[in-house]
Write an enzyme that holds these catalytic residues in place. Sequence first.
Site, PDB file in Angstrom:
ATOM      1  CE  LYS A  35      80.916 -21.589 115.747  1.00  0.00           C
ATOM      2  NZ  LYS A  35      80.043 -22.673 114.965  1.00  0.00           N
ATOM      3  CB  SER A  39      81.258 -22.840 111.240  1.00  0.00           C
ATOM      4  OG  SER A  39      80.054 -22.867 112.209  1.00  0.00           O
ATOM      5  CB  SER A  66      78.879 -25.828 112.423  1.00  0.00           C
ATOM      6  OG  SER A  66      78.465 -25.364 111.292  1.00  0.00           O
TER       7      SER A  66
END
Length: 491
Positions: A93, A170, A194
């Site tokens: 990420k 997310s 997330s």
Amino acid sequence: MPNVETIRGRIEAHSDLAALSVAEASRRIASGAIMPSMLLEAVLSRIDAVDGAIHSYLRVDRDAARKSALASDERAKTSRLLGPLDGIPFAVKDNIYTSGMETTGGSRVPQRHDSTINATLVSRLEAAGAVLVGKLNTWEYGTGTGAVYFDLEAPPSRNPWNTAHFTGGSSTGSAAAVAAGTAIFSIGTDTGGSVRLPAAACGIVGLKPTFGRISRHGVMPNCWSFDTPGPLALSVEDAAMIYDVIAGFDERDPTSLSVPIEPTMPNLKKGIEGLKVGFVRNLDPGDAPPEPAILDALARSASAFDRLGAEVVEVDLPIAPSEYRSIAMPINRAESFSIHERDYLEYRQLMGRALREKLDMGMYLRAADYLAALRQRRALVARTDEIFAQVDVLLLPMTYRVAPPIRDHLAVVSYTAGSAGSPFSLTGHPALALPAGFSPEGLPLSVQLASGFNNETLLMRAAWALEQVLSPEPRRAEPQHVLSTVSEEEG
């Protein structure tokens, strides 16, 4: 050294390599059946084929990845592999710092971090021979309000099972990449769900370990007291292999736990006979219940545990999941604003609406409300932990709905808020999203398991046993499937 054309030629006979799990790819590399460079080229080909539709990456470093893969090739040829992850392509990420590759947090805001920093978890994966491919799409700064406004420089990630649908957030690109095979595994971060929420939306495994189990050194902060990195992978075995490499004490992270790590892999397949599973049914009174397909997945899970020799009993959480979320929100917003205040004051106009709105709320949050939430949290952690004196593992939903259409603003916000991820983000207990098949519409279903502090070994054991019933052959969305779901509006 073979050139790229030679390697691509080899791939033609191995077009399914990007569909392999970590465990299967590792076995094939160790046996000499494939070379790491072949696996990498299959992943890069998968990126070329589908990433224009799913937007899992923000940036890919092909040259660095090929250099790492060729080094793994040499180790494989001489039986000097560094471990089971040697030669396995992965991505992280874009709120996880990587030396040599830019980290932007998916934002237009200029970043001030030291570009030479490599997150501890990235260093540990690279020391194990894993091949870093690139940085994955994310909500801006890895946070937000649950809404998607289509106002960032990069388009939002799309669900590989139906590109008109939401990935969860997310860790949007982290889940999409694993589900589509544009990475064999990925690392995301979990503050309010997330890692687990996008794993559920995209039909893969997402693990949020005990708070402090995986170092946060080199991870862009969102909420100090919640942030937890975790692996996203095709199967429980894959997640266990990754966890065993990246978990452990790190003196550079002040919240890192020094409690010894019990490896998960040696105990993963020992069975669960005699374990006590708590089936949580008290969800959110007054709200719509989970969709029938999710209730069915939970019922199948409880029945499977019973057949596998576990004792299934009904238990109640101290409060409903939505109430955990209500306590978490003041803490989350206040800590996020404190972390990002300087950026907010200087660059608010560059921020996307979701991040800006969250920080707006954090700026006006009273200290009294933050402190009251901390007091409530302390009591609730103890009350929740008491449950694990009665049962070994909890079974409950991860989401109450399947992933909604990404253009349906209210449904996307509701999907994020209406999940059962918050309890274990607030308390810090380990929890895992586990695939449970597909809805009649072809969208992934998921259930959630949780266990006591530092009990990842037991959690993964229970998850592996249940996986053999619910999803014995985990699968990725093949390119032809992904591309067949691209609508005219998306294309």
